[in-house]
Design a protein around this motif. Structure first.
Motif, mmCIF file in Angstrom:
data_model
loop_
_atom_site.group_PDB
_atom_site.id
_atom_site.type_symbol
_atom_site.label_atom_id
_atom_site.label_comp_id
_atom_site.label_asym_id
_atom_site.label_seq_id
_atom_site.Cartn_x
_atom_site.Cartn_y
_atom_site.Cartn_z
ATOM 1 N N SER A 277 0.810 -1.219 0.000
ATOM 2 C CA SER A 277 0.000 0.000 0.000
ATOM 3 C C SER A 277 0.843 1.269 0.000
ATOM 4 O O SER A 277 0.299 2.365 0.129
ATOM 5 C CB SER A 277 -0.936 0.010 1.228
ATOM 6 O OG SER A 277 -0.186 -0.091 2.427
ATOM 7 N N ASP A 278 2.145 1.114 -0.148
ATOM 8 C CA ASP A 278 3.027 2.282 -0.189
ATOM 9 C C ASP A 278 2.915 2.914 -1.577
ATOM 10 O O ASP A 278 3.316 2.317 -2.575
ATOM 11 C CB ASP A 278 4.465 1.843 0.084
ATOM 12 C CG ASP A 278 5.432 3.024 0.139
ATOM 13 O OD1 ASP A 278 5.028 4.137 -0.276
ATOM 14 O OD2 ASP A 278 6.574 2.835 0.581
ATOM 15 N N PRO A 279 2.376 4.122 -1.705
ATOM 16 C CA PRO A 279 2.172 4.733 -3.022
ATOM 17 C C PRO A 279 3.462 5.178 -3.687
ATOM 18 O O PRO A 279 3.457 5.536 -4.871
ATOM 19 C CB PRO A 279 1.278 5.930 -2.708
ATOM 20 C CG PRO A 279 1.616 6.300 -1.301
ATOM 21 C CD PRO A 279 1.910 5.000 -0.608
ATOM 22 N N ASN A 280 4.589 5.158 -2.972
ATOM 23 C CA ASN A 280 5.843 5.669 -3.525
ATOM 24 C C ASN A 280 6.661 4.617 -4.261
ATOM 25 O O ASN A 280 7.452 4.950 -5.143
ATOM 26 C CB ASN A 280 6.688 6.276 -2.401
ATOM 27 C CG ASN A 280 6.018 7.481 -1.772
ATOM 28 O OD1 ASN A 280 5.571 8.378 -2.480
ATOM 29 N ND2 ASN A 280 5.926 7.492 -0.453
ATOM 30 N N GLY A 325 -2.507 8.589 -12.841
ATOM 31 C CA GLY A 325 -3.701 8.746 -12.017
ATOM 32 C C GLY A 325 -5.006 8.587 -12.771
ATOM 33 O O GLY A 325 -6.039 8.247 -12.183
ATOM 34 N N SER A 326 -4.968 8.825 -14.101
ATOM 35 C CA SER A 326 -6.201 8.699 -14.893
ATOM 36 C C SER A 326 -6.555 7.261 -15.211
ATOM 37 O O SER A 326 -7.604 6.989 -15.789
ATOM 38 C CB SER A 326 -6.043 9.481 -16.201
ATOM 39 O OG SER A 326 -5.016 8.916 -17.012
ATOM 40 N N SER A 327 -5.697 6.312 -14.838
ATOM 41 C CA SER A 327 -5.939 4.905 -15.159
ATOM 42 C C SER A 327 -7.024 4.286 -14.296
ATOM 43 O O SER A 327 -7.534 3.211 -14.616
ATOM 44 C CB SER A 327 -4.648 4.104 -14.988
ATOM 45 O OG SER A 327 -4.233 4.121 -13.630
ATOM 46 N N GLY A 328 -7.365 4.931 -13.182
ATOM 47 C CA GLY A 328 -8.360 4.367 -12.267
ATOM 48 C C GLY A 328 -7.774 3.392 -11.264
ATOM 49 O O GLY A 328 -8.494 2.859 -10.421
ATOM 50 N N LEU A 329 -6.473 3.159 -11.325
ATOM 51 C CA LEU A 329 -5.817 2.248 -10.387
ATOM 52 C C LEU A 329 -5.463 2.999 -9.104
ATOM 53 O O LEU A 329 -5.052 4.160 -9.146
ATOM 54 C CB LEU A 329 -4.541 1.674 -11.010
ATOM 55 C CG LEU A 329 -4.732 0.863 -12.299
ATOM 56 C CD1 LEU A 329 -3.376 0.543 -12.919
ATOM 57 C CD2 LEU A 329 -5.504 -0.419 -12.018
ATOM 58 N N GLU A 330 -5.610 2.317 -7.965
ATOM 59 C CA GLU A 330 -5.322 2.965 -6.690
ATOM 60 C C GLU A 330 -3.834 3.301 -6.568
ATOM 61 O O GLU A 330 -3.465 4.373 -6.080
ATOM 62 C CB GLU A 330 -5.734 2.052 -5.530
ATOM 63 C CG GLU A 330 -5.582 2.721 -4.166
ATOM 64 C CD GLU A 330 -6.108 1.845 -3.039
ATOM 65 O OE1 GLU A 330 -6.155 2.330 -1.886
ATOM 66 O OE2 GLU A 330 -6.481 0.682 -3.317
ATOM 67 N N CYS A 367 11.396 -0.831 -7.031
ATOM 68 C CA CYS A 367 12.317 0.292 -6.911
ATOM 69 C C CYS A 367 11.783 1.307 -5.895
ATOM 70 O O CYS A 367 10.569 1.563 -5.849
ATOM 71 C CB CYS A 367 12.487 0.955 -8.279
ATOM 72 S SG CYS A 367 13.651 2.334 -8.328
ATOM 73 N N TYR A 368 12.699 1.868 -5.113
ATOM 74 C CA TYR A 368 12.343 2.883 -4.128
ATOM 75 C C TYR A 368 12.917 4.225 -4.590
ATOM 76 O O TYR A 368 14.141 4.402 -4.607
ATOM 77 C CB TYR A 368 12.891 2.516 -2.751
ATOM 78 C CG TYR A 368 12.291 1.263 -2.198
ATOM 79 C CD1 TYR A 368 11.176 1.307 -1.372
ATOM 80 C CD2 TYR A 368 12.824 0.011 -2.515
ATOM 81 C CE1 TYR A 368 10.608 0.144 -0.866
ATOM 82 C CE2 TYR A 368 12.268 -1.152 -2.014
ATOM 83 C CZ TYR A 368 11.156 -1.075 -1.184
ATOM 84 O OH TYR A 368 10.592 -2.234 -0.688
ATOM 85 N N PRO A 369 12.086 5.174 -4.961
ATOM 86 C CA PRO A 369 12.579 6.457 -5.479
ATOM 87 C C PRO A 369 13.430 7.190 -4.448
ATOM 88 O O PRO A 369 13.204 7.107 -3.242
ATOM 89 C CB PRO A 369 11.295 7.239 -5.781
ATOM 90 C CG PRO A 369 10.219 6.205 -5.891
ATOM 91 C CD PRO A 369 10.606 5.109 -4.948
ATOM 92 N N SER A 370 14.413 7.919 -4.954
ATOM 93 C CA SER A 370 15.274 8.745 -4.106
ATOM 94 C C SER A 370 15.656 9.993 -4.895
ATOM 95 O O SER A 370 15.274 10.158 -6.052
ATOM 96 C CB SER A 370 16.542 7.964 -3.708
ATOM 97 O OG SER A 370 17.327 7.695 -4.850
#
Length: 414
Positions: A277-280, A325-330, A367-370
């Motif tokens: 559930s981590d959006p990042n 975000g327009s894809s409808g996916l959470e 991958c974890y963004p930085s």
């Protein structure tokens, strides 16, 4: 075209219907020159074939090629395996084989005799020894052959009932894509085995036979947990609908496998991260490829994506579908979607198609963004640093179930 119409009227006004036996094989024929030769047929077979199915007879007026003499009746038209629209007898979207009492094969191959459609210019006899064994005429939708039953590699035999049987083969060629670990084709192709049988003054027709598609096999083992690869099956049902959107509205379940596709049919692939559930965090595809069996390390292989980008040496480039975000996916960054085209593996030495099953595999990386790494996969870069920074524990391999190639669907007369 007027010359061709006149030829067909002269050839087929009183033509005999020959039986046909057809099979779907994988061969790569040699091409041969076009030098026409003609002989006039004389009489109809006394064993008429059934009427052509309606879907075979749906042609544009400009595509219709006259079959038989002007003024032919509907019954006479059906007797020579052709279609009738109330005033014209014409060839349908099939392979029509006719034999004459004076010993001639007349073979008309339609572009839409298979699905995907054939390139009729690629159709030839297996053994075109004489120059006149090429097509005598044709259009972009039809190829027309006419040659003596004793020529062009025809074999002669006699069956137990005393019939003299003349048999020949016709095949289509196809284009092969060659990769470092495998070769594929997306072209439709077939082999036609056809016969004329003679006994005294009698000529009998044979029923056309098409090899059935082999029964589905069991589903392949699922990929590792937490990452899932699945294939979309949704379809557009409303005006203005986009196929690449509708396809992912529903997916094949485990009980649906194996699934069947025809050559060049779109295969909609989705890879998603489960239980997060981590959006990042970002799910990336390091490489996606196909094999002919469930083992992802087996050969032959064909690349679909390399570093998340379409494999550049594929004529039918895989299409990556952007998600936001327009894809409808959470969590859009937890998903990757792409579209490939169904193909068949071929032998890398002979280029003969031999593998009718496909399994899709993807090597994934979380991958974890930085500040130094946005996790964005950019195509056309020689090296992607993000891949180097992903710990091995965050890399997973996921595979699809079995996808079976449904060999070219025949619309030929039965």
């Amino acid at each position: 075209m007027p010359a061709m119409m006149a030829l067909l009227q002269r050839l087929l006004g009183v033509v005999l219907v020959c039986g046909v036996c057809a099979q779907q094989y994988w061969r790569q024929p040699q091409k041969h020159p076009l030098t026409p030769t003609f002989q006039k047929p004389q009489q109809q077979s006394k064993v008429p074939p059934p009427a052509a199915p309606l879907h075979e007879c749906v042609l544009e007026e400009a595509e219709k090629i006259q079959c038989g003499a002007p003024g032919i009746t509907v019954d006479q038209c059906q007797d020579i395996s052709c279609c009738f629209d109330g005033h014209l007898c014409y060839y349908g979207k099939a392979v029509t084989v006719q034999c004459t009492r004076d010993g001639q094969f007349v073979v008309v191959v339609a572009r839409e005799a298979t699905w995907p459609p054939l390139d009729v210019n690629s159709v030839s006899l297996l053994d075109p020894n004489e120059a006149f064994c090429g097509p005598v005429d044709g259009t972009s939708a039809f190829a027309i052959f006419q040659f003596p039953v004793t020529a062009c590699g025809t074999t002669l035999k006699q069956n137990d009932e005393g019939y003299v049987v003349y048999e020949n083969h016709m095949v289509s060629s196809y284009e092969v894509g060659i990769g470092p670990k495998g070769s594929i084709t997306r072209d439709s192709h077939f082999e036609l085995l056809f016969q004329c049988r003679y006994l005294g003054t009698t000529v009998e027709g044979l029923v056309l036979e098409v090899n059935p598609v082999p029964p589905p096999m069991s589903v392949a083992a699922a990929g590792p947990l937490r990452v899932e690869l699945r294939l979309g099956k949704g379809q557009c049902v409303s005006k203005g609908c986009l196929d690449d959107v509708a396809a992912y509205s529903s997916f094949y379940s485990s009980s649906d496998y194996p699934i069947s596709k025809v050559l060049r049919e779109p295969v909609y692939v989705e890879v998603r991260l489960l239980g997060r559930s981590d959006p990042n965090i970002v799910l990336n595809l390091e490489r996606c490829w196909a094999t002919s069996n469930p083992n992802p390390q087996s050969v032959p292989q064909w690349d679909l994506l390399v570093d998340g980008c379409p494999y550049p040496d594929d004529r039918y480039l895989t299409t990556v579908i952007p998600l936001d975000g327009s894809s409808g996916l959470e969590y859009p960054t937890h998903y990757k979607r792409f579209v490939s085209r169904m193909f068949s593996f071929v032998n890398s030495d002979t280029y003969a198609p031999q593998k009718d099953t496909v399994f899709i595999h993807c090597a994934t990386a979380v991958c974890y963004p930085s500040r130094e790494n946005s996790c964005e996969q950019q195509c056309h870069r020689q090296r992607r640093a993000a891949a180097e920074e992903v710990p091995p524990s965050h890399r997973l391999l996921v595979s699809s179930g079995k996808v079976i190639l449904l060999k070219s669907t025949s619309h030929q007369k039965r």
